[in-house]
Motif scaffolding. Structure first.
Motif, PDB file in Angstrom:
ATOM      1  N   VAL A   1      31.011  33.098  59.729  1.00 20.34           N
ATOM      2  CA  VAL A   1      30.503  32.469  58.508  1.00 20.34           C
ATOM      3  C   VAL A   1      29.072  32.931  58.237  1.00 20.34           C
ATOM      4  N   ASP A   2      28.247  32.964  59.271  1.00 17.07           N
ATOM      5  CA  ASP A   2      26.872  33.444  59.123  1.00 17.07           C
ATOM      6  C   ASP A   2      26.848  34.894  58.618  1.00 17.07           C
ATOM      7  N   ALA A   3      27.664  35.737  59.232  1.00 12.69           N
ATOM      8  CA  ALA A   3      27.694  37.155  58.857  1.00 12.69           C
ATOM      9  C   ALA A   3      28.214  37.333  57.433  1.00 12.69           C
ATOM     10  N   ALA A   4      29.270  36.616  57.081  1.00 12.31           N
ATOM     11  CA  ALA A   4      29.827  36.728  55.731  1.00 12.31           C
ATOM     12  C   ALA A   4      28.813  36.278  54.683  1.00 12.31           C
ATOM     13  N   ALA A   5      28.133  35.166  54.938  1.00  8.34           N
ATOM     14  CA  ALA A   5      27.130  34.665  53.991  1.00  8.34           C
ATOM     15  C   ALA A   5      25.979  35.658  53.844  1.00  8.34           C
ATOM     16  N   ALA A   6      25.532  36.238  54.955  1.00  9.19           N
ATOM     17  CA  ALA A   6      24.439  37.222  54.898  1.00  9.19           C
ATOM     18  C   ALA A   6      24.873  38.476  54.147  1.00  9.19           C
ATOM     19  N   ASP A   7      26.096  38.951  54.388  1.00 16.11           N
ATOM     20  CA  ASP A   7      26.590  40.140  53.685  1.00 16.11           C
ATOM     21  C   ASP A   7      26.721  39.876  52.189  1.00 16.11           C
ATOM     22  N   LEU A   8      27.232  38.711  51.833  1.00 10.84           N
ATOM     23  CA  LEU A   8      27.374  38.370  50.420  1.00 10.84           C
ATOM     24  C   LEU A   8      26.005  38.316  49.743  1.00 10.84           C
ATOM     25  N   ALA A   9      25.057  37.636  50.359  1.00 13.66           N
ATOM     26  CA  ALA A   9      23.719  37.520  49.770  1.00 13.66           C
ATOM     27  C   ALA A   9      23.073  38.898  49.618  1.00 13.66           C
TER      28      ALA A   9
ATOM     29  N   CYS B   1      33.506  41.617  44.352  1.00 12.45           N
ATOM     30  CA  CYS B   1      32.657  41.421  45.534  1.00 12.45           C
ATOM     31  C   CYS B   1      33.274  40.361  46.456  1.00 12.45           C
ATOM     32  N   LEU B   2      33.733  39.262  45.884  1.00  5.88           N
ATOM     33  CA  LEU B   2      34.347  38.201  46.685  1.00  5.88           C
ATOM     34  C   LEU B   2      35.673  38.658  47.285  1.00  5.88           C
ATOM     35  N   ALA B   3      36.433  39.468  46.557  1.00  4.32           N
ATOM     36  CA  ALA B   3      37.681  40.014  47.102  1.00  4.32           C
ATOM     37  C   ALA B   3      37.387  40.907  48.314  1.00  4.32           C
ATOM     38  N   SER B   4      36.351  41.720  48.216  1.00  4.47           N
ATOM     39  CA  SER B   4      35.953  42.573  49.342  1.00  4.47           C
ATOM     40  C   SER B   4      35.503  41.734  50.531  1.00  4.47           C
ATOM     41  N   LEU B   5      34.783  40.660  50.254  1.00  5.37           N
ATOM     42  CA  LEU B   5      34.329  39.775  51.322  1.00  5.37           C
ATOM     43  C   LEU B   5      35.521  39.138  52.030  1.00  5.37           C
ATOM     44  N   ARG B   6      36.524  38.719  51.267  1.00  2.00           N
ATOM     45  CA  ARG B   6      37.718  38.109  51.869  1.00  2.00           C
ATOM     46  C   ARG B   6      38.479  39.111  52.733  1.00  2.00           C
ATOM     47  N   GLU B   7      38.491  40.378  52.328  1.00  2.00           N
ATOM     48  CA  GLU B   7      39.144  41.413  53.137  1.00  2.00           C
ATOM     49  C   GLU B   7      38.368  41.659  54.429  1.00  2.00           C
ATOM     50  N   ALA B   8      37.048  41.686  54.341  1.00  2.00           N
ATOM     51  CA  ALA B   8      36.219  41.955  55.508  1.00  2.00           C
ATOM     52  C   ALA B   8      36.193  40.780  56.478  1.00  2.00           C
ATOM     53  N   TYR B   9      36.310  39.567  55.946  1.00  2.00           N
ATOM     54  CA  TYR B   9      36.258  38.348  56.763  1.00  2.00           C
ATOM     55  C   TYR B   9      37.452  37.462  56.418  1.00  2.00           C
ATOM     56  N   PRO B  10      38.656  37.828  56.872  1.00  2.00           N
ATOM     57  CA  PRO B  10      39.848  37.057  56.486  1.00  2.00           C
ATOM     58  C   PRO B  10      39.847  35.618  57.007  1.00  2.00           C
ATOM     59  N   GLN B  11      39.058  35.331  58.029  1.00  2.00           N
ATOM     60  CA  GLN B  11      38.996  33.978  58.584  1.00  2.00           C
ATOM     61  C   GLN B  11      38.001  33.087  57.824  1.00  2.00           C
ATOM     62  N   VAL B  12      37.329  33.635  56.815  1.00  2.00           N
ATOM     63  CA  VAL B  12      36.313  32.906  56.054  1.00  2.00           C
ATOM     64  C   VAL B  12      36.799  32.711  54.622  1.00  2.00           C
TER      65      VAL B  12
ATOM     66  N   ALA C   1      30.449  38.904  31.096  1.00  2.00           N
ATOM     67  CA  ALA C   1      31.807  39.213  31.557  1.00  2.00           C
ATOM     68  C   ALA C   1      31.806  40.333  32.603  1.00  2.00           C
ATOM     69  N   GLU C   2      30.981  41.339  32.412  1.00  2.00           N
ATOM     70  CA  GLU C   2      30.914  42.450  33.373  1.00  2.00           C
ATOM     71  C   GLU C   2      30.433  41.969  34.739  1.00  2.00           C
ATOM     72  N   ARG C   3      29.422  41.136  34.758  1.00  2.00           N
ATOM     73  CA  ARG C   3      28.909  40.608  36.032  1.00  2.00           C
ATOM     74  C   ARG C   3      29.937  39.693  36.696  1.00  2.00           C
ATOM     75  N   ARG C   4      30.693  38.950  35.916  1.00  2.00           N
ATOM     76  CA  ARG C   4      31.752  38.093  36.487  1.00  2.00           C
ATOM     77  C   ARG C   4      32.839  38.939  37.139  1.00  2.00           C
ATOM     78  N   ARG C   5      33.215  40.038  36.492  1.00  2.00           N
ATOM     79  CA  ARG C   5      34.216  40.936  37.077  1.00  2.00           C
ATOM     80  C   ARG C   5      33.688  41.540  38.371  1.00  2.00           C
ATOM     81  N   TRP C   6      32.413  41.950  38.367  1.00  2.00           N
ATOM     82  CA  TRP C   6      31.823  42.514  39.575  1.00  2.00           C
ATOM     83  C   TRP C   6      31.835  41.471  40.693  1.00  2.00           C
TER      84      TRP C   6
END
Length: 85
Positions: A4-12, A62-73, A53-58
């Protein structure tokens, strides 16, 4: 907790790289107001500014990539929170 710490830091970090040059402010990550709830650890990242709209798509990508990188989060976003609880 470490995931969770790593995922939050990567997202930020990704949000800062993409959004701060556009004038948006990224705050966090920080533990949630209730950092552990129902045996789940919570962190918050807050973005201050307008999302078109463009920033929302981005962000969705970004969140989809985060879910792939951290499937347990679980990553949940709220575009216009009434509170930050």
């Amino acid at each position: 907790l470490q995931a969770v710490d790593a995922a939050a830091a990567d997202l930020a970090s990704a949000l800062r790289r993409e959004l701060e040059p556009l004038g948006l402010e990224v705050l966090g990550p920080a533990p949630g107001v209730f950092p552990r709830l129902n045996d789940r650890y919570r962190h918050q990242v807050l973005v201050k500014g307008a999302f078109n709209a463009e920033r929302r798509r981005w962000l969705a990508g970004c969140l989809a990539s985060l879910r792939e990188a951290y499937p347990q989060v679980d990553a949940i976003h709220d575009m216009d929170p009434l509170t930050v609880f």
